[in-house]
Design an enzyme around this catalytic site. Structure first.
Site, short mmCIF file in Angstrom:
data_model
loop_
_atom_site.label_atom_id
_atom_site.label_comp_id
_atom_site.label_asym_id
_atom_site.label_seq_id
_atom_site.Cartn_x
_atom_site.Cartn_y
_atom_site.Cartn_z
N GLY A 109 -15.62 3.22 3.52
CA GLY A 109 -14.25 3.67 3.38
C GLY A 109 -13.58 3.29 2.08
N GLN A 110 -14.33 2.69 1.14
CA GLN A 110 -13.72 2.33 -0.14
C GLN A 110 -13.43 3.58 -0.96
OE1 GLN A 110 -15.99 -0.36 -2.67
NE2 GLN A 110 -14.21 -0.81 -3.94
N ASP A 126 0.85 -1.19 0.00
CA ASP A 126 0.00 0.00 0.00
C ASP A 126 0.89 1.24 0.00
OD1 ASP A 126 -3.22 0.52 0.95
OD2 ASP A 126 -1.82 2.20 1.10
N HIS A 171 -10.19 -4.98 -3.54
CA HIS A 171 -8.85 -5.22 -3.00
C HIS A 171 -8.96 -5.66 -1.56
CE1 HIS A 171 -9.94 -0.96 -2.65
NE2 HIS A 171 -9.33 -0.98 -1.48
P1 AMP Z 1 -9.73 1.61 0.15
O1 AMP Z 1 -9.83 2.88 0.96
O2 AMP Z 1 -10.16 0.38 0.90
O3 AMP Z 1 -10.40 1.75 -1.19
O4 AMP Z 1 -8.18 1.39 -0.07
C1 AMP Z 1 -7.48 1.90 -1.15
C2 AMP Z 1 -6.02 1.79 -0.78
O5 AMP Z 1 -5.25 1.94 -1.95
C3 AMP Z 1 -5.55 2.84 0.21
O6 AMP Z 1 -5.04 2.21 1.37
C4 AMP Z 1 -4.48 3.59 -0.57
O7 AMP Z 1 -3.40 4.00 0.25
C5 AMP Z 1 -4.06 2.57 -1.59
N1 AMP Z 1 -3.50 3.12 -2.82
C6 AMP Z 1 -3.99 4.14 -3.57
N2 AMP Z 1 -3.23 4.33 -4.66
C7 AMP Z 1 -2.22 3.42 -4.59
C8 AMP Z 1 -1.10 3.12 -5.41
N3 AMP Z 1 -0.84 3.80 -6.55
N4 AMP Z 1 -0.28 2.12 -5.03
C9 AMP Z 1 -0.50 1.44 -3.90
N5 AMP Z 1 -1.55 1.66 -3.08
C10 AMP Z 1 -2.40 2.64 -3.42
#
Ligand code: AMP
Length: 113
Positions: free
Chosen positions: A92-93, A31, A99
């Site tokens: 929170g998505q 992440d 993922h």
């Molecule tokens: P969610 O809030 O469950 O949708 O989680 C999305 C996650 O994706 C968050 O923890 C972000 O920090 C992570 N994220 C967003 N962009 C990237 C990226 N380019 N590479 C790795 N993680 C990412």
């Protein structure tokens, strides 16, 4: 592949990521904003919006994500870990390609905020 999906672009190799595991169906990468010493994501390469959109044809794929997440957590020194799927903005998505968060390396609280 959805052309405007961040995680589809990562799965396709169009946007770089710190990859931990990859095969034909799934990809694990760290992440970008870690919330624990161990924090990585596992995605299917197939675009599925979130857990609410998982179909019966995806059940084996979801099981593979879970088992691979546990294995990578252990490889990274996290014997105990938390798996999180956020489904929908209220939960929170923020990225609408399913993922699984794998978090470990520190003690966790319950309930989550
Ligand atoms: P969610 O809030 O469950 O949708 O989680 C999305 C996650 O994706 C968050 O923890 C972000 O920090 C992570 N994220 C967003 N962009 C990237 C990226 N380019 N590479 C790795 N993680 C990412």
């Amino acid at each position: 592949m959805e052309t405007d999906c961040l995680f589809c672009k990562i799965a396709a190799g169009d946007i770089p990521a710190d990859k931990l595991y990859e095969d034909d169906e799934i990809l694990a990468f760290r992440d970008i904003a870690p919330q624990a010493p161990v924090h990585f994501l596992i995605i299917p390469k197939k675009h599925i919006e979130n857990p609410a959109a998982v179909g019966s044809e995806d059940e084996k794929l979801m099981g593979r994500m879970l088992r691979r997440g546990a294995a990578i957590a252990e490889e990274n020194g996290a014997q105990d870990f938390r798996l999180v799927f956020n489904s929908g903005a209220e939960a929170g998505q923020t990225v609408f390609h399913i993922h699984m968060h794998v978090l470990g390396g520190r003690s966790m609280q319950w309930p989550p905020g």
